[in-house]
Design a protein around this motif. Structure first.
Motif, short mmCIF file in Angstrom:
data_model
loop_
_atom_site.label_atom_id
_atom_site.label_comp_id
_atom_site.label_asym_id
_atom_site.label_seq_id
_atom_site.Cartn_x
_atom_site.Cartn_y
_atom_site.Cartn_z
N THR A 229 16.76 -38.63 -10.46
CA THR A 229 16.14 -39.21 -11.79
C THR A 229 14.64 -39.40 -11.67
O THR A 229 14.16 -40.72 -11.55
CB THR A 229 16.77 -40.43 -12.00
OG1 THR A 229 16.59 -41.44 -10.94
CG2 THR A 229 18.35 -40.28 -12.45
N LEU B 261 15.99 -33.18 -15.97
CA LEU B 261 15.56 -33.96 -14.92
C LEU B 261 17.10 -34.29 -14.02
O LEU B 261 18.15 -34.57 -14.49
CB LEU B 261 15.28 -35.44 -15.23
CG LEU B 261 14.11 -35.28 -16.25
CD1 LEU B 261 13.79 -36.65 -16.82
CD2 LEU B 261 13.00 -34.68 -15.61
N CYS C 246 11.15 -42.97 -20.56
CA CYS C 246 11.96 -42.11 -19.36
C CYS C 246 13.10 -42.81 -19.02
O CYS C 246 13.28 -43.86 -19.90
CB CYS C 246 10.88 -42.08 -18.01
SG CYS C 246 10.87 -43.90 -17.29
#
Length: 695
Positions: A565, A560, A613
């Motif tokens: 982000t 990522l 996440c």
């Protein structure tokens, strides 16, 4: 090398301590025990020195210990040819001259019996009690047949652990090493050098930390003679060529006496010749030596207040060298040392260094913890109160020893322990910092916030993300000063761990061992340092976050992008990078437009089922007290864990905070950002969009 060549004993004679004829003691020892009501002639010197410090001491146990030691060592000889009993006698005499109490002297006479004779610890305990038994056991070496090459480090580990419970163990060991160093000349040169190096790296620092300067200075000279014979000989010749150097100090000393007598201050003014290593260091520092450089003046008074009275008179009547003034009475050294240091210049420019202390301070300066007697006597009860059963006072358990005992438990490997011990003892000064909760931490000089974190929290410090030093945000690499107040900030993410950079920022073995251990067990899990000075470094998602990306490129590693982000349900796209990996960006990321302009082919990307996440947020705010605490509380309330955090220096009363956060569910991101915006003073919270290099 002869014993005489390795024994710079002149400084001992200059201090007024006569050398004892060990051969005469040996002959007396061989005569065997005397009548039960008489003290054996061989320990007459010990008894005389002991009674000088403890006039009412009961010598019965000393006599009994000598009889047992002499009979058990009978027939054993040292390499020098002397009866072995001369060694424990000499060690005991060293301790007696320094003022050790009777229990220490009793154990000293017996300190080699369990190791080298048929005497057992049970026998010592039965005849002399548990304290003497503990001290003898503490200094008894571990057998090489059982431990091999690890015998020496493990013996020192054992002695240090025993010292943690009773500092008298190390007192006996230091005196034992001093006598062995005095008689080291009969050994092979390579063995002399090996023993001297261990003395330099371990025993001398321990003597310094325990404040036993009388032993430390002589050990330094003996080591100097063995490891640096040419420099030692040059220094010896320099001292010999300046045999009348004391005359310059003698004249100044007489001037001091006149001034202090006229001021009505009762004081004793003495000349303290410098020992060999001290002269050597002065020569290196000053170049050409003057007569006053070969010694210092010592002024002894009765009360603390008199020390400052002497200082005032000397600074009034002589020309003080202000840069040389140090007050170790108001702020004692970590090894119990107290004294005023100053210097005065004569008409010819010669500088005389001066030490001012009370008689009790002088006793402690020379003998350190030995001068305190038995540190385990029961506490004096307060008026009208009884002491708790078994409660004992321990003024000799300093912070450095507690830290050493803690970290050694984490180092079962003898080599690692030995290396860490030498590194720890190389730190020559200690500072005290204050915790936010009101407690205190003792740390070596040069320690950083990383060291403070591990000193306070142990392995929980793996989650440390920053600190406040004296109320201001600081990086973890910040070096602490004596008296600082430090408030350490921990992330709530239990999975977070230290950065490899922390190893460069840690000074204490406890911190380095804990960090190294974590990094070895988590080779892929080290976090990016939270200590970047201005903004957070780009954060690459870990494997859990990457497991949320499904890409149209089989077996590709997914990353990522740190510039934007992305988190679910952001619209995302990917681009192949070197090594076959795919970097995933948010569609609106400026990097995507740049790569498309370069005709880079996008790769299809979609989010999988996993919702966890990692995201980087920037909070723009007006500066105010407790802002950081309120923001971190808001983040924690929303269930997010802080992975790293940095704060840029304030600009026009505005502050920028950058947080990398781990969210258990990406759907909670909007609520988290609203909660952060609701913190008073915060006027904007956004996803990070700093420029990224072309993928």
């Amino acid at each position: 090398m002869s014993a005489e060549a390795t024994n710079p004993g002149a400084h001992s004679r200059r201090r007024g301590r006569p050398r004892i004829d060990l051969r005469r003691i040996g002959r007396a020892a061989l005569m065997g025990p005397t009548a039960r009501d008489r003290l054996p002639d061989a320990i007459g010197h010990v008894a005389e020195a002991h009674r000088a410090h403890h006039p009412d001491a009961d010598l019965a146990n000393l006599r009994k210990a000598y009889v047992l030691a002499e009979s058990s060592h009978r027939g054993q000889f040292r390499k020098s040819g002397e009866p072995y009993i001369t060694h424990p006698l000499a060690v005991t005499l060293i301790l007696a001259e320094l003022g050790a109490e009777t229990t220490t002297l009793t154990a000293s006479l017996l300190h080699d019996t369990v190791e080298d004779t048929e005497v057992t610890l049970d026998q010592v305990r039965t005849e002399f009690g548990a304290e003497v038994c503990y001290l003898v056991d503490g200094v008894t070496k571990l057998e090489k047949v059982d431990y091999g090459a690890a015998a020496e480090p493990e013996t020192f580990r054992k002695m240090l652990v025993a010292t943690g419970n009773d500092v008298r163990v190390m007192s006996i060991k230091l005196a034992d090493r001093l006598h062995n160093m005095r008689t080291l000349g009969v050994m092979r040169p390579e063995k002399q050098a090996r023993i001297a190096r261990v003395t330099r790296d371990v025993l001398i620092p321990l003597a310094e930390r325990l404040g036993v300067q009388a032993l430390k200075t002589e050990l330094e000279d003996l080591v100097f003679a063995i490891l640096h014979p040419e420099e030692y000989e040059r220094t010896r010749a320099l001292i010999a060529d300046n045999a009348t150097a004391g005359d310059a100090l003698a004249a100044t000393a007489e001037d001091f006496r006149v001034v202090l007598r006229d001021a009505g201050i009762a004081a004793e003014v003495l000349i303290r010749p410098r020992h060999f290593v001290s002269v050597h260091r002065s020569r290196l520092k000053r170049g050409e030596m003057r007569g006053t450089d070969f010694g210092r003046l010592l002024v002894l008074v009765g009360e603390d207040a008199d020390c400052y009275g002497v200082l005032g008179e000397l600074h009034t009547c002589f020309t003080p060298v202000i840069s040389e003034f140090k007050d170790f009475i108001a702020a004692p050294k970590f090894n119990l040392y107290q004294s005023l240091h100053t210097a005065v210049a004569g008409p010819d420019g010669a500088v005389a260094e001066v030490l001012i202390r009370t008689h009790q301070m002088h006793k402690v300066a020379e003998a350190g913890v030995i001068a305190l007697g038995n540190p385990y006597v029961p506490l004096e009860p307060a008026e009208g109160m009884e002491p708790a059963d078994g409660e004992r006072a321990d003024p000799t358990r300093p912070g450095w020893l507690s830290r050493l005992l803690e970290w050694q438990q984490s180092t079962p490997d003898p080599d690692t322990f030995w290396t860490s011990l030498r590194a720890d003892l190389a730190q020559d000064r200690e500072i005290t910092v204050y915790r936010a909760d009101g407690g205190m931490l003792g740390l070596p000089a040069g320690a950083s916030c990383v060291d403070a974190a591990y000193a306070q929290y142990g392995e929980e410090a793996h989650a440390c993300i920053g600190a406040r030093v004296n109320g201001r945000l600081a990086t973890l690499s910040t070096v602490l000063s004596d008296g600082d107040t430090v408030h350490l900030l921990l992330a709530q993410d239990a999975a977070s761990g230290p950065s490899p950079d922390w190893l460069d920022q840690a000074r204490t073995p406890a911190a380095r061992i804990a960090i190294s251990s974590w990094l070895q067990s988590h080779p892929e899990g080290a976090k990016i340092p939270a200590a970047a000075p201005r903004r957070a470094a780009p954060v690459t998602a870990d494997r859990r976050a990457a497991a949320n990306a499904v890409v149209d490129l089989p077996d590709a590693t997914v990353r990522l992008a740190g510039c934007c982000t992305p988190v679910p349900p952001d619209a995302v796209t990917g681009f192949a990078v070197r090594g076959g990996a795919v970097t995933v960006h948010r569609e609106e990321c400026p990097a995507v437009a740049r790569m498309r302009a370069l005709d880079r082919e996008p790769i299809g990307v979609s989010w999988g089922d996993a919702a966890e996440c990692r995201v980087t947020l920037i909070a723009e705010s007006f500066g105010r007290p407790r802002l950081l605490a309120d923001l971190t509380e808001a983040i924690a309330t929303e269930g997010a864990a802080i992975v790293s955090a940095t704060v840029e220096p304030p600009s026009e009363q505005r502050v920028r905070h950058t947080y990398t956060l781990q969210l258990p569910d990406a759907a909670g991101l909007p609520a988290l950002m609203r909660a952060m915006r609701d913190v008073p003073g915060v006027y904007d919270v956004s996803r990070t969009q700093h420029p990224a290099a072309t993928a």
